[in-house]
Enzyme design. Structure first.
Site, mmCIF file in Angstrom:
data_model
loop_
_atom_site.group_PDB
_atom_site.id
_atom_site.type_symbol
_atom_site.label_atom_id
_atom_site.label_comp_id
_atom_site.label_asym_id
_atom_site.label_seq_id
_atom_site.Cartn_x
_atom_site.Cartn_y
_atom_site.Cartn_z
ATOM 1 N N ARG A 195 0.844 -1.202 0.000
ATOM 2 C CA ARG A 195 0.000 0.000 0.000
ATOM 3 C C ARG A 195 0.875 1.247 0.000
ATOM 4 N NH1 ARG A 195 -4.706 0.937 4.436
ATOM 5 N NH2 ARG A 195 -4.622 3.202 4.628
ATOM 6 N N TYR A 221 1.571 -10.323 6.937
ATOM 7 C CA TYR A 221 1.434 -8.878 7.135
ATOM 8 C C TYR A 221 2.794 -8.302 7.487
ATOM 9 C CZ TYR A 221 -0.760 -4.500 8.562
ATOM 10 O OH TYR A 221 -1.151 -3.191 8.633
ATOM 11 N N PHE A 276 1.541 2.485 5.382
ATOM 12 C CA PHE A 276 2.472 1.536 4.761
ATOM 13 C C PHE A 276 2.021 0.151 5.168
ATOM 14 C CE2 PHE A 276 5.655 -1.661 5.110
ATOM 15 C CZ PHE A 276 6.481 -1.483 4.026
ATOM 16 N N GLU A 277 1.811 -0.703 4.206
ATOM 17 C CA GLU A 277 1.680 -2.111 4.566
ATOM 18 C C GLU A 277 1.982 -2.961 3.349
ATOM 19 O OE1 GLU A 277 -3.173 -2.432 4.734
ATOM 20 O OE2 GLU A 277 -2.250 -2.629 6.678
ATOM 21 N N ILE A 278 2.608 -4.087 3.625
ATOM 22 C CA ILE A 278 2.755 -5.112 2.592
ATOM 23 C C ILE A 278 2.055 -6.325 3.185
ATOM 24 C CG2 ILE A 278 4.360 -6.523 1.259
ATOM 25 C CD1 ILE A 278 6.479 -4.352 1.693
#
Ligand SMILES: Nc1nc2c(ncn2[C@@H]2O[C@H](COP(=O)(O)OP(=O)(O)OP(=O)(O)O)[C@@H](O)[C@H]2O)c(=O)[nH]1
Ligand SMILES: [Mg+2]
Length: 441
Positions: A195, A221, A276-278
């Site tokens: 994101r 996550y 921020f996330e992957i």
């Protein structure tokens, strides 16, 4: 928007393979046909609804045959008005990481993207880009939500000086990011997303592919900043989460939830900062995640309160994941607003050529003078960071039993109202009473 200049779009953009290609001659007939169709599945209806506003750009990048890409995408929800800020984010992500990999982008918007916006974005990356509208159902207020009641909740938050207190669109965005982004028809075949939000900085070169790391280590996550949420925005989220656990007998032993509870059995407010996330799309698409989201959505509290997607993602990880399922991306140097962090394993890192850490940044809180500079500090060492909680968490606290945490519908006493058992209706009444207190007799 009832029509578009198809010729100008078709010069630079194509339709997505396998998607409808024509722009409907009569849009309202088309929309009704899709809405009332009995043979289309829900996801097909979404797809046909948005298809006229989905455009694909073929980037010039040639895939490197030695790199095996994951089924992953860089995912951006953004407004047309945020062009400059999202260009900054895309350019930095390309520069620090994606120029080596050329992962594709998917840009999402609740209104159609302007062609100018799209044209500018294509200048910032060589990767493929798909621009898409989102289905209207994914950006809506459920019919069960009492709008007057929601307005009361907004006044309460506003009186407390909480940002976005009176914004409906902010709430729709939080609801979308909590329970809908992963249902977008363009994402159904993918495994992971990164994101990306407007106006963020990346300070360090990333010399490996975090998507691959996630896949190899079976992570669900990944985060860079973990911090405390404002309790005023989520007064009943923890109690509802406990209620969900009870109703569904969710086993929480060994789960991350044990990291999120304080010594009194309340939420310690730590949450992964989701700008921020992957993460794994399959995890968000799972039955268990969606049962939790549907329950939360049924309370209406995205609108009565101001639940953010970040604590919801975090509490869902708490319910269903263990620490080992989650990755702290320590190698990423990142800034969003005035919060920044970077790997600080040794003091000479500031001079490491892989990271360039500015001394000063623009003060994002100074809306009148956004060029005012403030000194940049590493948030990992801030008292509101929960990184230490993450680093030191190993196993369940011995003395916490979720059954002991009390009545799930008990409203936290943040309103300053004496402790009483409240059902949902009382919760509404209490908010009205509080508003009365604020406004005087
Ligand atoms: N298309 C669209 N995107 C939105 C809307 N509201 C927010 N977003 C996007 O959702 C993400 C989060 O919104 P922000 O307004 O930045 O919220 P935030 O990060 O909590 O708040 P800030 O601290 O002000 O940045 C960003 O990527 C925005 O571009 C909207 O109404 N439409
Ligand atoms: Mg933001």
């Amino acid at each position: 928007m009832l029509s578009i200049d198809l010729d100008s779009f078709s010069l630079n953009y194509t339709r997505v393979p396998g998607w409808p290609t024509e722009f409907p001659i009569n849009l309202s007939d088309y929309t009704n046909l899709v809405k009332n169709s009995s043979h289309l599945s829900k996801i097909e209806k979404w797809k046909y609804e948005i298809a006229p506003w989905v455009w694909h750009y073929q980037g010039s990048a040639m895939p490197d045959p030695s790199i095996n890409l994951e089924k992953a995408v860089i995912l951006v929800l953004v407004r047309n008005s945020e062009l400059v800020d999202i260009m900054n984010s895309v350019k930095q992500l390309e520069n620090r990481y994606n120029h080596k990999y050329h992962y594709p982008y998917i840009f999402l918007n609740d209104v159609p993207f302007a062609k100018d916006f799209m044209d500018q974005i294509t200048l910032a990356t060589d990767s493929n880009i798909t621009f898409s509208l989102i289905p209207s159902e994914h950006w809506s207020i459920p019919q069960s939500v009492d709008i007057n009641q929601a307005k009361i909740g907004q006044e309460i938050l506003n009186a407390k000086g909480i940002s976005y207190a009176k914004s409906m669109s902010y709430r729709k965005m939080c609801r979308f990011n909590s329970g809908f982004f992963y249902k977008h028809p363009l994402l159904s075949e993918l495994d992971f997303y990164w994101r990306l939000e407007p106006n963020v900085d990346f300070f360090c070169d990333l010399t490996y592919d975090p998507f691959k790391l996630m896949k190899q280590q079976d992570k669900k996550y990944s985060f860079v900043i973990i911090l405390k949420e404002l309790i005023q925005t989520i007064p009943t989220l923890w109690d509802h989460t406990l209620n969900f656990i009870k109703m569904n007998n969710i086993p929480i032993s060994g789960k991350l939830l044990n990291m999120l509870v304080d010594s009194q059995g309340k939420y310690n407010l730590c949450h992964f900062w989701s700008n921020f996330e992957i993460a794994s799309l399959k995890w968000f698409q799972s039955k268990e995640y969606n049962e939790y989201f549907d329950y939360l959505d049924s309370t209406g509290n995205f609108f009565y309160e101001r639940w953010g997607d970040a604590p919801i993602h975090t509490l869902a990880a708490g319910l269903f994941l263990q620490k080992k399922d989650i990755l702290f991306m320590n190698d990423i140097g990142y800034r969003h607003d005035n919060f920044a962090r970077w790997p600080a394993t040794n003091s000479s890192l500031k001079h490491n050529p892989k990271c360039q850490i500015p001394n000063l940044i623009n003060n994002a809180n100074n809306r009148k003078n956004p060029n005012e500079k403030i000194k940049l500090k590493n948030f990992d060492f801030n008292k509101y960071s929960c990184l230490n909680v993450w680093n030191t968490f190993e196993h369940d606290p011995l003395d916490w039993k979720y059954e002991a945490a009390g009545d799930p519908f008990k409203l936290l006493d943040f309103f300053g109202i004496s402790k009483r058992n409240l059902n949902e209706f009382d919760h509404v009444r209490e908010q009205k009473r509080y508003l009365g207190l604020l406004n005087g007799p």
